[in-house]
Enzyme design. Structure first.
Site, short mmCIF file in Angstrom:
data_model
loop_
_atom_site.label_atom_id
_atom_site.label_comp_id
_atom_site.label_asym_id
_atom_site.label_seq_id
_atom_site.Cartn_x
_atom_site.Cartn_y
_atom_site.Cartn_z
N ASP A 156 8.22 37.92 5.59
CA ASP A 156 9.77 37.44 4.48
C ASP A 156 9.37 38.67 2.90
O ASP A 156 8.62 38.94 3.14
CB ASP A 156 9.38 36.01 4.43
CG ASP A 156 10.49 35.50 2.89
OD1 ASP A 156 11.50 35.96 2.99
OD2 ASP A 156 9.69 35.59 1.90
N ASP A 188 11.18 37.98 0.07
CA ASP A 188 11.12 37.62 -1.84
C ASP A 188 10.23 36.15 -1.84
O ASP A 188 9.96 35.53 -0.96
CB ASP A 188 12.47 37.31 -1.87
CG ASP A 188 13.75 38.08 -2.34
OD1 ASP A 188 13.07 38.77 -3.13
OD2 ASP A 188 13.68 38.41 -0.91
#
Length: 276
Positions: free
Chosen positions: A112, A114
């Protein structure tokens, strides 16, 4: 489209604290709790990847739905522990190309962006590592990006050990230029954005069965449990990161992944961790 809809993020507890004294007190308690959790053994932090969430998977005859443009993944409500049923049928066309010769035999790690690798804001950050211009409705906005501590060491080592894929629920117009600046070594073999997610019950879910890789050799590293509700047994969860420059979570994860890279499948090591 407003600015925040470009980036898929969890809420910063400090923002809750600024809104009201009551919310601030709760946020402070959460911050203390998070700091205590970070102090525990790195192995114990993985236990939560096997928690069952009270979220239903789509029915078997339900086609994959392309997500509309909404702001962010909502948090999961913890209720009765129920088994999460994986998404049934894989698509005719997979999200990833064939494995390259360079990555043949390696496991696939989905990472991922953010609050896992970086934190971004439309508000100015004095110590931002990057400032990325993003066009929204004909107007250029500046996005201030802060790198999580030890992200460089983490990415370089992960690129040596695994086939790495960036998978974010944010839009490509923001995430792609951030990845260009962040990944100076070409670690990410592919980049997947919001349109590659399945929009399910208000959340952008990263359906690992659509990648085109054997699930027993796929790991997802993500701060949001909503992102991997279809495959919680493949998840290595991380704490959401905003601005704590003393954070060492990515650095602490490296030895774990070095061991995981030598396993026949990801489940065996993760199951052993949970049985301790």
């Amino acid at each position: 489209m407003d600015g925040p809809a470009i980036i898929t993020q969890v809420t910063n507890p400090k923002e809750d604290e600024a809104r009201s004294p009551v919310a601030g007190e709760k946020a402070s308690q959460r911050n203390i709790s998070l700091k205590k959790q970070r102090g525990r053994s790195i192995l114990s932090s993985f236990f939560c990847c096997f928690r069952d969430y009270n979220v239903e998977a789509p029915p078997a005859n339900s086609p994959s739905v392309l997500p509309p443009l909404v702001e962010e993944n909502g948090g999961l409500q913890k209720g009765d522990q129920r088994q999460v049923i994986p998404v049934p049928s894989p698509p005719a066309k997979y999200l990833l190309p064939e494995v390259t010769v360079l990555d043949y035999g390696k496991k696939c790690v989905v990472i991922d962006l953010d609050e896992t690798l970086v934190h971004s804001s439309f508000k100015p950050i004095s110590n931002a590592d990057f400032i990325v211009p993003v066009e929204i409705d004909g107007t250029i906005h500046q996005v201030y990006v802060l790198k999580r501590p030890h992200v460089d060491e983490f990415l370089q080592r992960m690129g040596q050990l695994f086939e790495c894929v960036l998978f974010t629920a944010s839009l490509a117009k923001y995430a792609d230029p951030v990845a260009d600046l962040l990944d100076r070594w070409g670690v990410f073999r592919a980049r997947l954005f919001r349109e590659s997610c399945v929009f399910h019950r208000g959340n952008y879910v990263k359906d690992l069965s659509r990648l085109g890789r054997e699930l027993s050799k796929v790991i997802i590293v993500d701060n949001s449990p909503a992102s991997y509700i279809f495959h919680p047994e493949n998840a290595v969860p991380v704490q959401s990161w905003f601005d704590d420059m003393t954070d060492t979570e990515l650095l602490d994860l490296i030895p774990f992944f070095e061991g995981l890279s030598r396993e026949d499948d990801v489940y065996s090591m993760l199951h052993r961790l949970c049985s301790r």
